[in-house]
Scaffold this active site. Structure first.
Site, PDB file in Angstrom:
ATOM      1  N   CYS A  62       0.772  -1.314   0.106  1.00 29.33           N
ATOM      2  CA  CYS A  62       0.091   0.021  -0.008  1.00 29.33           C
ATOM      3  C   CYS A  62       0.704   1.360  -0.018  1.00 29.33           C
ATOM      4  O   CYS A  62       1.754   1.437   0.835  1.00 29.33           O
ATOM      5  CB  CYS A  62      -0.833   0.159   1.142  1.00 29.33           C
ATOM      6  SG  CYS A  62      -1.764   1.519   1.404  1.00 29.33           S
ATOM      7  N   CYS A  65       0.768   3.285   3.279  1.00 25.68           N
ATOM      8  CA  CYS A  65       1.372   2.790   4.322  1.00 25.68           C
ATOM      9  C   CYS A  65       2.885   2.901   4.140  1.00 25.68           C
ATOM     10  O   CYS A  65       3.737   2.957   5.183  1.00 25.68           O
ATOM     11  CB  CYS A  65       1.014   1.152   4.300  1.00 25.68           C
ATOM     12  SG  CYS A  65      -0.598   0.854   4.377  1.00 25.68           S
TER      13      CYS A  65
END
Length: 671
Positions: A62, A65
């Site tokens: 991600c 992230c």
């Protein structure tokens, strides 16, 4: 027998190769101050422990992230001296081994922060607060959230915790001061300040020092008007100003250093001086952001120049499509604790477009059809665990989903780069082109709406999902035929590339450029800014159509050989291996039973032979005693007794007759 031995050797080799693979730690490694938590060690760290936990649940692929990881590492360093009160950890939900753990806590978007109370129990509510970072993911928001969580349970905190709540009166300090407290300090600060709690936690391991805090409103009446400030208090009630701060990034280290100098005590070595500095102050973040923006602009210009370089062959690999399909269905969907009715409808629509337009092999199409049939029987909500079990249950020899995730064209220079996001973009483009070329298409918006439903309900990167849905809000107005579908997704993909160019999530060896490049499709470019969309459509259809998807038998054979060397098998191969293992297990069990029976027979035979030999020995003794006259010991004893009795009788008779012959009557005296 030889075949079984060969098969067993093959399996053991595969298991050895599998165990020898390098373990991945996601975005964090053991060298970071972030504790890497997994399904195997998660509960061991916090069940019935006196410290609380703040844990990040994330996806290693991600982009949001990846961008957030440095901030989370900084926060872990900031709080690393407080492990007896608050520990910082992370769970990688993109790791299949952690699926059950992430499903348990129903993490809906990534990254997600969960706060776990001390003395947590597996059968009780584990987390008391959830913080989903959806934009405000700076360092200060993490600090504020962590203290908000700690304050919420301070009244019921373990006895070993220091008091973080502010004192209401100065006299309260003496109810907490003990004989071993040689030095007592008070910090006066504003209500929104976290300085006092930072210093209290930094000095909590010094048994001779007591530090508490009071708020500005409660001390102004005593003439204290400088905030924040640190005062020492003696037992006579005399207050002495030690140091004054300005709510700057150095206040924490300044106050702790002043306490050390004043008392002559040193804070434990795990609270190093660099951890006292607020590493995420706004000015520092703004400076870094400006630097990143400048770097990004330079990289984008370099990217424009890179378009003219000879690129790698633009190919679509079937292995990337299958890997994306596997991860989306068996990881992203299955990780949900509960799928609501909207999510079930979105899942049905997504599976429908996969059945109609996925250009895969027959086994996968058959499997998707079986999933669709089962899913059509589901009404209402669906548990993620039930979905996962059903996906495994409906697999068969001629209908299954590949069980390994291997990236070919979407492989990044590191495991955190490209991979699944690249695979999903490739899958989406392939579906739009298949829809454009298919006679089954009835609604030109069908594929894009199905993709949007999946992105909204299941895609793990919350920011990515938000941005895609924002673009997808115009689908119904802009898409009217199959070609519009293909070109709309192409535009959306280029917008995402432009937004993420220069981002931390960008693979430095595969920069996010506007595609197709001039080298790949010279006719697609009119000039420096405009596209010839008719040529772009032709290029995209040629690239993503089924006939041009790479499934080279030689490349696949070589790749499969490498995969098997690493112990990674397809679903059917794993299924066959499981059956072979079961056969070997049954064979071993049969051999074990036969061996036990054989041993029992040998023991019985040995016992029988032993009994026979004992009987023979006794018979020999018996016959030995009966040798000669055929008399045994009893007979001889009786003979001896009769002999003695006869002798006694004879002696008595002899004595009787001898006496009688010599006896004379009394009247017959001799003349």
């Amino acid at each position: 027998m030889n075949a079984c031995l060969f098969l067993l050797t093959f399996i053991v080799f595969n298991e050895y190769a599998e165990s020898g693979q390098t373990k991945k730690h996601g975005l964090y490694s053991p060298s970071d101050d972030v504790t890497v938590l997994t399904n195997e060690n998660f509960y061991d760290h916090f069940l019935d422990k006196e410290n609380a936990w703040l844990i990040e649940f994330y996806n290693s692929w991600c982009g949001h992230c990846i961008n957030f990881a440095p901030t989370w590492k900084k926060f872990a360093t900031y709080a690393k001296g407080w492990v007896s009160v608050l520990s910082v950890g992370a769970v990688d939900c993109s790791n299949a081994n952690n699926s059950g753990l992430c499903r348990t806590f129903d993490t809906q978007g990534y990254p997600t922060m969960l706060f776990f109370r001390p003395h947590a129990s597996k059968n009780s509510s584990h987390h008391t607060a959830t913080h989903t970072l959806a934009g405000g993911h700076d360092f200060d928001s993490l600090v504020s959230f962590s203290f908000k969580c700690l304050d919420s349970i301070n009244s019921t905190a373990p006895p070993s915790w220091p008091r973080l709540q502010p004192l209401k009166t100065i006299q309260e300090i003496w109810t907490e001061a003990k004989e071993h407290h040689e030095y007592v300090f008070l910090i006066f600060e504003d209500p929104k300040s976290v300085l006092g709690r930072e210093v209290i936690l930094d000095t909590m391991n010094l048994p001779s020092i007591l530090v508490r805090r009071m708020l500005k409103a409660d001390v102004t009446k005593f003439g204290i008007n400088t905030f924040p400030s640190l005062y020492s208090v003696n037992k006579d009630g005399i207050y002495k100003k030690v140091v004054v701060g300005d709510y700057g990034i150095q206040d924490r280290s300044k106050f702790v250093s002043a306490i050390q100098v004043f008392s002559g005590k040193k804070v434990a070595s795990n609270n190093t001086m660099h951890s006292f500095v607020r590493v995420g102050d706004k000015k520092e973040d703004e400076d870094q952001e400006m630097k990143n923006e400048g770097d990004g602009e330079g990289q984008y210009e370099q990217g424009k120049e890179a378009e003219d370089r000879p690129p790698q062959s633009a190919l679509v690999h079937m292995k990337d499509l299958e890997s994306a399909l596997h991860y989306s269905l068996k990881q992203e969907v299955a990780i949900k604790s509960s799928i609501d009715e909207e999510g079930v409808t979105a899942l049905k629509n997504f599976i429908t477009i996969l059945v109609k337009y996925f250009p895969g092999r027959e086994e996968i199409i058959s499997y998707l059809n079986n999933v669709k049939k089962w899913l059509n029987t589901v009404t209402g909500k669906l548990r993620g665990e039930a979905w996962s079990r059903q996906l495994d249950a409906i697999q068969a020899k001629g209908s299954f989903l590949p069980d390994d995730v291997t990236w070919v064209g979407c492989a990044g220079s590191e495991t955190r780069y490209r991979g699944y996001p690249c695979g999903m973009w490739t899958l989406f483009h392939t579906l739009t082109v298949s829809s454009h070329l298919s006679h089954l298409r009835t609604n030109p918006q069908e594929v894009l709406l199905g993709i949007s439903g999946y992105m909204k309900n299941f895609f793990g990167c919350e920011e990515c999902s938000h941005n895609f849905l924002k673009m997808a809000s115009t689908v119904e107005q802009e898409v009217h035929d199959g070609s519009d579908t293909v070109l709309w997704l192409w535009r959306a993909h280029n917008k995402a590339n432009k937004r993420l160019h220069g981002d931390l999530s960008e693979d430095p060896q595969h920069p996010k450029l506007q595609f197709p490049s001039r080298t790949s499709c010279p006719k697609c470019h009119k000039d420096n800014t405009d596209w010839d969309e008719a040529q772009v459509l032709t290029y995209l259809v040629s690239l993503y159509r089924r006939d041009n998807i790479v499934s080279d038998s030689r490349q696949t054979a070589l790749k499969d050989a490498r995969v098997r060397d690493r112990g990674e098998l397809d679903w059917w191969e794993k299924h066959q291996r499981a059956q072979d293992l079961e056969k070997i297990h049954t064979l071993r069990k049969q051999k074990k039973v036969a061996f036990q029976q054989k041993m029992e027979r040998q023991i019985w035979e040995q016992a029988r032979r032993s009994d026979s030999q004992e009987n023979i020995h006794q018979d020999r003794q018996y016959h030995t005693l009966r040798k000669g006259w055929g008399l045994n010991g009893v007979d001889l004893g009786m003979c001896m007794m009769f002999y003695v009795m006869c002798a006694v009788i004879i002696l008595l008779m002899y004595y009787h007759f001898t006496i009688r012959r010599n006896w004379k009557p009394c009247g017959c005296l001799p003349v």
